[in-house]
Write a protein that holds these residues in place. Structure first.
Motif, mmCIF file in Angstrom:
data_model
loop_
_atom_site.group_PDB
_atom_site.id
_atom_site.type_symbol
_atom_site.label_atom_id
_atom_site.label_comp_id
_atom_site.label_asym_id
_atom_site.label_seq_id
_atom_site.Cartn_x
_atom_site.Cartn_y
_atom_site.Cartn_z
ATOM 1 N N LEU A 239 -103.072 -73.199 -25.364
ATOM 2 C CA LEU A 239 -103.900 -72.386 -25.647
ATOM 3 C C LEU A 239 -103.276 -70.856 -25.594
ATOM 4 O O LEU A 239 -103.131 -70.419 -24.225
ATOM 5 N N VAL A 240 -102.972 -70.223 -26.646
ATOM 6 C CA VAL A 240 -102.510 -68.651 -26.398
ATOM 7 C C VAL A 240 -103.486 -67.906 -27.411
ATOM 8 O O VAL A 240 -103.504 -68.243 -28.588
ATOM 9 N N THR A 241 -104.407 -66.990 -26.944
ATOM 10 C CA THR A 241 -105.001 -66.069 -27.644
ATOM 11 C C THR A 241 -104.329 -64.908 -28.317
ATOM 12 O O THR A 241 -103.168 -64.746 -27.886
ATOM 13 N N ALA A 242 -104.864 -64.521 -29.577
ATOM 14 C CA ALA A 242 -104.140 -63.668 -30.135
ATOM 15 C C ALA A 242 -103.773 -62.345 -29.414
ATOM 16 O O ALA A 242 -102.766 -61.711 -29.378
ATOM 17 N N ALA A 243 -105.008 -61.917 -28.488
ATOM 18 C CA ALA A 243 -104.497 -60.888 -27.426
ATOM 19 C C ALA A 243 -103.200 -61.011 -26.306
ATOM 20 O O ALA A 243 -102.884 -59.975 -25.981
ATOM 21 N N GLU A 244 -102.898 -62.410 -26.314
ATOM 22 C CA GLU A 244 -101.918 -62.613 -25.356
ATOM 23 C C GLU A 244 -100.408 -62.642 -25.896
ATOM 24 O O GLU A 244 -99.435 -62.948 -25.416
ATOM 25 N N ILE A 245 -100.607 -62.408 -27.362
ATOM 26 C CA ILE A 245 -99.216 -62.701 -27.974
ATOM 27 C C ILE A 245 -98.487 -61.240 -28.111
ATOM 28 O O ILE A 245 -99.287 -60.146 -28.648
ATOM 29 N N ASP A 246 -97.397 -60.760 -27.665
ATOM 30 C CA ASP A 246 -96.821 -59.727 -27.709
ATOM 31 C C ASP A 246 -96.100 -59.202 -29.181
ATOM 32 O O ASP A 246 -96.311 -60.191 -29.974
ATOM 33 N N LYS A 247 -95.615 -58.128 -29.237
ATOM 34 C CA LYS A 247 -95.160 -57.652 -30.716
ATOM 35 C C LYS A 247 -94.130 -58.174 -31.256
ATOM 36 O O LYS A 247 -93.618 -58.197 -32.305
ATOM 37 N N CYS A 250 -94.312 -63.531 -28.765
ATOM 38 C CA CYS A 250 -94.209 -64.609 -27.659
ATOM 39 C C CYS A 250 -95.609 -64.331 -26.715
ATOM 40 O O CYS A 250 -96.300 -63.197 -26.774
ATOM 41 N N SER A 251 -95.820 -65.330 -25.994
ATOM 42 C CA SER A 251 -96.779 -65.401 -24.985
ATOM 43 C C SER A 251 -96.669 -64.692 -23.810
ATOM 44 O O SER A 251 -96.013 -64.917 -23.001
ATOM 45 N N SER A 252 -97.157 -63.487 -23.680
ATOM 46 C CA SER A 252 -97.287 -62.750 -22.415
ATOM 47 C C SER A 252 -97.128 -63.538 -21.000
ATOM 48 O O SER A 252 -96.592 -63.326 -19.960
ATOM 49 N N PRO A 253 -98.651 -64.085 -20.850
ATOM 50 C CA PRO A 253 -98.814 -64.762 -19.699
ATOM 51 C C PRO A 253 -97.781 -65.796 -19.192
ATOM 52 O O PRO A 253 -97.281 -65.736 -18.042
ATOM 53 N N TYR A 254 -97.203 -66.344 -20.038
ATOM 54 C CA TYR A 254 -96.174 -67.529 -19.930
ATOM 55 C C TYR A 254 -94.810 -66.747 -19.519
ATOM 56 O O TYR A 254 -94.154 -67.145 -18.678
ATOM 57 N N ASN A 255 -94.598 -65.960 -20.194
ATOM 58 C CA ASN A 255 -93.355 -64.948 -19.904
ATOM 59 C C ASN A 255 -93.512 -63.885 -18.618
ATOM 60 O O ASN A 255 -92.561 -64.178 -17.703
ATOM 61 N N GLU A 256 -94.757 -63.795 -18.291
ATOM 62 C CA GLU A 256 -94.959 -63.198 -16.889
ATOM 63 C C GLU A 256 -94.584 -64.385 -15.602
ATOM 64 O O GLU A 256 -94.262 -63.802 -14.697
ATOM 65 N N VAL A 257 -95.029 -65.396 -16.021
ATOM 66 C CA VAL A 257 -94.572 -66.386 -15.257
ATOM 67 C C VAL A 257 -93.102 -66.630 -14.963
ATOM 68 O O VAL A 257 -92.527 -66.711 -13.659
#
Length: 307
Positions: A239-247, A250-257
């Motif tokens: 589950l990746v919401t639109a707000a979590e996708i960077d420009k 990519c998914s920002s939360p997963y990249n932060e991990v």
């Protein structure tokens, strides 16, 4: 689409190897290194045939670009470990698990696709993760170290095994950790729960480095993990919401991990340098190389992404 995925993996490798070759050249000039062998530990990013030997050959389109047929790699061409070997003037590494046509005189590859640092409490058919985790790879290396020298003393295969001094003169390469992060998400853990077990993962990684050092290893080349949030199967299965996708898509939360893991890995390397005074440990930032390719896709060309 598989073909497009594999094509971009090759492009990622090309860009990364330009960085790695230049970095490796600088390191070697500084150290005046002359590595007679490479011993590699890792996952699919550096598996040259281990998982294929254990569970069946990786099917086409694997190998189609460079080898022109499946060749044990989960890529259509060469991997970074292949090109590092080329740069050092060494043959491609044979997989430790492959008994067909292998030559270990200049090292061995213990990596298998799907490997993790921490053992997984699942079978490969359940989760897709390899049973050959980093601790198993260490056990295989230890056995290889002992038995290869016994055979060299008079066995028929002595020319296919490394000389004794190669083990302390060798380059030890590590490219593993990505699957430890995704394993948590497959168990429906939250990002904070995945972050919570990262210190334990890094502790086990550190222990393996120390064990190799205790057996004579002195030169270590350690890759950090890539931007997990850009992996197609992350974007597709979780589950990746639109707000979590960077420009860059990519998914920002997963990249932060992944960044959290890499920060801890870098701190682990610094600690190891202090604890292992005779070791030369190089930390390689592959995350930045791979993310640069993704973020500059318009400049570098239009690709599909696979890592």
């Amino acid at each position: 689409m598989e073909f497009e995925h594999f094509t971009l993996k090759s492009l990622l490798i090309i860009m990364a190897i330009i960085f790695l070759q230049n970095h490796l050249l600088v390191v070697c000039l500084d150290m005046k290194c002359n590595f007679p062998a490479i011993f590699n530990f890792g996952d699919s990013n550096s598996d040259t045939g281990g998982l294929s030997a254990a569970f069946g050959q990786a099917p086409p389109p694997n190998g189609q670009t460079f080898f022109h047929s499946p060749h044990g790699r989960f890529s259509d061409g060469r991997l970074l470990i292949d090109l590092i070997a080329e740069r050092l003037g060494l043959p491609y590494l044979s997989a430790f698990l492959d008994s067909i046509g292998s030559n270990f005189s200049h090292g061995a590859n213990f990596a298998t696709a799907g490997s993790t640092i921490r053992p997984q409490n699942t079978t490969i058919s359940q989760s897709g993760y390899s049973p050959f985790d980093l601790n198993v790879q260490l056990a295989q290396y230890s056995d290889f170290l002992k038995r290869s020298q016994i055979i060299r003393k008079g066995g028929f295969f002595q020319k296919l095994l490394p000389e004794e001094d190669y083990f302390w003169r060798a380059l030890y390469t590590f490219d593993i950790g990505q699957n430890d992060l995704t394993a948590g998400y497959k168990l429906n853990l939250s990002t904070e729960q995945v972050k919570a077990y990262v210190p334990d993962v890094l502790g086990q990684f550190s222990n393996v480095i120390e064990q190799v050092y205790s057996r004579g290893g002195r030169s270590f080349w350690i890759h950090n993990t890539g931007p997990v949030g850009c992996l197609p199967y992350i974007m597709d299965r979780f589950l990746v919401t639109a707000a979590e996708i960077d420009k860059y898509g990519c998914s920002s939360p997963y990249n932060e991990v992944a960044e959290y893991f890499n920060l801890g890995l870098k701190e682990t390397v610094v600690k190891l340098r202090n604890e292992l005074p005779l070791a030369a440990i190089t930390y390689v930032d592959l995350y930045s190389v791979k993310y640069s390719l993704i973020s500059q896709a318009k400049k570098l060309g239009k690709f599909f992404f696979f890592m």
